[in-house]
Design a protein around this motif. Structure first.
Motif, short mmCIF file in Angstrom:
data_model
loop_
_atom_site.label_atom_id
_atom_site.label_comp_id
_atom_site.label_asym_id
_atom_site.label_seq_id
_atom_site.Cartn_x
_atom_site.Cartn_y
_atom_site.Cartn_z
N LYS A 90 30.57 -17.56 63.84
CA LYS A 90 31.58 -18.50 63.58
C LYS A 90 33.06 -17.08 63.67
CE LYS A 90 30.67 -22.43 60.81
NZ LYS A 90 31.91 -23.75 61.63
N GLY A 91 32.40 -16.09 63.03
CA GLY A 91 33.79 -15.67 63.03
C GLY A 91 33.69 -14.07 62.87
N GLY A 112 38.02 -16.56 65.89
CA GLY A 112 37.23 -16.10 65.09
C GLY A 112 37.65 -14.47 64.74
N ARG A 152 37.60 -15.58 72.32
CA ARG A 152 37.10 -16.03 71.01
C ARG A 152 36.17 -14.37 70.64
NH1 ARG A 152 37.19 -19.96 67.26
NH2 ARG A 152 36.15 -19.39 65.44
N PRO A 198 33.63 -23.51 65.81
CA PRO A 198 33.47 -21.96 66.81
C PRO A 198 33.87 -22.09 68.67
CG PRO A 198 31.55 -23.28 66.22
CD PRO A 198 32.74 -24.04 65.30
N THR A 241 33.95 -12.47 69.05
CA THR A 241 32.27 -13.53 68.38
C THR A 241 31.36 -12.38 67.93
OG1 THR A 241 31.70 -13.22 70.84
CG2 THR A 241 32.62 -15.55 70.80
#
Length: 642
Positions: free
Chosen positions: A287-288, A537, A267, A581, A269
């Motif tokens: 969250k992203g 993300g 992801r 997440p 991050t």
């Protein structure tokens, strides 16, 4: 409301068409062109390009290769959502995410937020509906299909569909929440028209009347771009009022994916930013991250590789001298596994044939010959103008042009109306007295050059008189017959050149604005990897978002770029805030099959080819516009989230 750095679009007074501001050269801080190494005689070595680099990218493009990970982090800051870029797309994303309750950081290379132009092309805003411009579902289909055709079917029609379904509601959110309470107004340029107009009836370039412009509050200086710069500032103010933090002079340099700068698994991050003193701060995003870094018009290497036809113009006559548009988001996205859309990329470059704008008067080349159907928008004419020998052309009209302008298409760059005293004009012309006409032209401030005979006209535009007369005779014949046998211009816009004085002008110049190619993604603003799956993300909006434009910028919807920025800034924010997440990857049946069978032919019919649906956050928006999403879901095709 904060201050702003205004990159003004200079206008000739030709509707939405930008003029050329001579001397606006390339501002500093563009990367060094690879060609300099070649010119020095040094060997240029091949590099390993990211998997998502478009075909045709030079194998020597060191600027595109994944750089060494930044390790010297001086500080870390943590937020729910990090937005990279503070133009209309980034500010829309920041304002939306903050309004939805997320903690938001906005990082921007330059010293303040960015604003450009003045138009925004939406569908079914409240103001449009109130003024008789409500679009039906079929109308929206026609617009989306027209945009798709304009791009040679190389764009993602799903993006247009989201725009068609919700751009009006997004505009209403902006205007009703932030602008109307401050005294801003709305105008629809060139509307209503004096002559009935149907965009899909016989038009070579249909023009959909979608654009709106803001008027400044009473007592505030509007400037060339009306109330638009101030309206952008209200987005920033709204985001700040809802808790968003802004970090100017912080340039996004590398994304953090899977815990690693420039990682290609897991992801996204966070993002590592470089400050004005050269130190690095890592902005963590629970969250992203939303990329909204704009285009790459000031990156010489990227222009040479991905938009080469506009490299020279981007350096010599760039309307926007901002040094922040160097493709940072494009490269950061590639380095973590994103995919760039095919090249060459579309671009925005505006100009017109002459002082009468894009109104379809006769145009001849440097030899006095006609070479086009003149009923074309300014951007499309600029494309053709580049191909003319010597880039020389002339726009010609006769004494009846003030009456003819109202029959023009409301196309990009069209004037469509005479701004002087048409009764005084006609009265002077009826006398046939040269002195009276010359006096009237001076009084009305007409700055077009004019001639009283074809011979004088030929001398004024430096062409052979006999050739010009032959061109005029043929063209005037078409006008009287009501049929253009050479280029197919509509009869209602075939205006003869036979009543002196003859007016002529040339622009001979146009201006580069920006590139329109970006990273591939979904209609939910997610960036995708080589398997077509979203990169967890990572979202994008604005000119870093790909598959919105191809081949050319479609001025059949003026202000479309701004509207897509606003809408997909909000889409990206809604999706990011609603994201889980814990999601670090998306399953792909096809990827698993291909990795197990690297030499197999997909055409053989592998079961499940294509993988899981592209989408890792909230649903794509099956709700009708304005509908209520299910609990925990963020709408895409819908209204405001208030």
């Amino acid at each position: 409301m904060g201050s702003f750095e205004m990159n003004r679009r200079a206008f000739l007074g030709l509707g939405a068409t930008a003029a050329v501001a001579a001397g606006m050269g390339l501002a500093g801080c563009s990367p060094r062109a690879a060609s300099e190494e070649a010119a020095s005689g040094a060997a240029v070595e091949a590099v390993e390009l990211p998997v998502g680099a478009p075909k045709g990218t030079p194998t020597t493009a060191a600027w595109c290769a994944v750089p060494e990970a930044i390790a010297d982090i001086s500080e870390e800051k943590s937020f729910d959502v990090v937005v990279v870029g503070a133009g209309i797309a980034g500010l829309s994303a920041a304002a939306t995410a903050a309004e939805l309750g997320a903690s938001v950081a906005v990082i921007e290379t330059l010293s303040t937020y960015q604003t450009r132009g003045q138009d925004i092309g939406t569908v079914n805003s409240s103001f449009q509906k109130a003024n008789g411009l409500e679009a039906s579902e079929e109308d929206i289909n026609q617009m989306c299909l027209a945009l798709q055709r304009y791009a040679g079917n190389r764009t993602d029609q799903r993006i247009y569909r989201v725009w068609g379904q919700r751009s009006g509601a997004d505009f209403d959110w902006w205007y009703n929440t932030m602008l109307e309470p401050k005294g801003y107004g709305i105008e629809i340029p060139r509307w209503p028209m004096e002559v009935e107009y149907d965009p899909v009836d016989g038009e070579w370039f249909p023009q959909f009347c979608n654009q709106q412009e803001f008027t400044a509050p009473e007592g505030e200086e509007a400037g060339m771009n009306g109330g638009f710069p101030g309206a952008i500032g209200e987005l920033e103010a709204y985001a700040k009022d809802h808790g968003a933090e802004f970090f100017y002079e912080h340039r996004g340099r590398q994304l953090v994916r899977g815990g690693q700068p420039n990682g290609t698994e897991g992801r996204v991050t966070g993002v590592i930013a470089e400050t004005s003193d050269g130190s690095h701060i890592q902005f963590n995003a629970t969250k992203g991250v939303i990329l909204a870094t704009g285009d790459y018009g000031h990156n010489v290497d990227m222009m040479q590789a991905w938009c080469p036809s506009q490299l020279e113009l981007s350096q010599e006559n760039n309307v926007y001298p901002s040094t922040g548009n160097v493709g940072d988001g494009h490269l950061m996205g590639l380095w973590v596994g994103g995919m760039m859309q095919a090249i060459p990329h579309a671009y925005m470059a505006h100009g017109t044939p002459g002082m009468l704008g894009s109104d379809p008067f006769l145009i001849v080349d440097m030899n006095g010959r006609r070479f086009t159907n003149e009923d074309i928008p300014g951007q499309s004419f600029s494309d053709l103008a580049e191909e003319q020998p010597g880039v020389v052309f002339w726009q010609i009209a006769d004494a009846k042009y003030p009456e003819q302008m109202k029959w023009s298409s409301p196309t990009h760059g069209a004037q469509m109306s005479f701004t002087g005293d048409i009764d005084a004009w006609n009265a002077a012309m009826e006398t046939g007295d040269k002195d009276a006409i010359e006096s009237m032209l001076t009084e009305q401030g007409v700055n077009l050059q004019h001639a009283w005979t074809v011979e004088e006209l030929a001398e004024g535009i430096h062409v052979d008189a006999a050739t010009l007369q032959e061109t005029l005779d043929r063209y005037n014949g078409f006008c009287h017959d009501g049929y253009d046998a050479d280029f197919g211009k509509q009869a209602k816009r075939l205006w003869p050149v036979e009543n002196p004085p003859y007016f002529y002008s040339t622009s001979g110049q146009w201006a580069f604005m920006l590139t329109m190619g970006g990273l591939k993604g979904t209609e939910k603003a997610e960036a995708i990897d080589q398997w077509g799956n979203p990169i967890p993300g990572l979202w994008m909006a604005g000119n870093v978002q790909g598959m919105r434009f191809a081949i050319d910028y479609p001025t059949i919807v003026c202000g479309l770029s701004h509207s897509l920025c606003l809408t997909f800034g909000r889409v990206a924010a809604e999706q990011a805030v609603a994201a889980d997440p814990d999601v670090t990857e998306h399953e792909s049946v096809y990827r698993e099959w291909k990795e197990a069978n690297p030499d197999a032919d997909a055409a053989g019919g592998a079961a499940g080819a294509g993988g899981a649906p592209a989408g890792g956050g909230a649903p794509a928006g099956g709700e009708a516009a304005g509908g209520t999403p299910a609990d925990g879901e963020a709408p895409v095709a819908g209204g405001s989230t208030e």
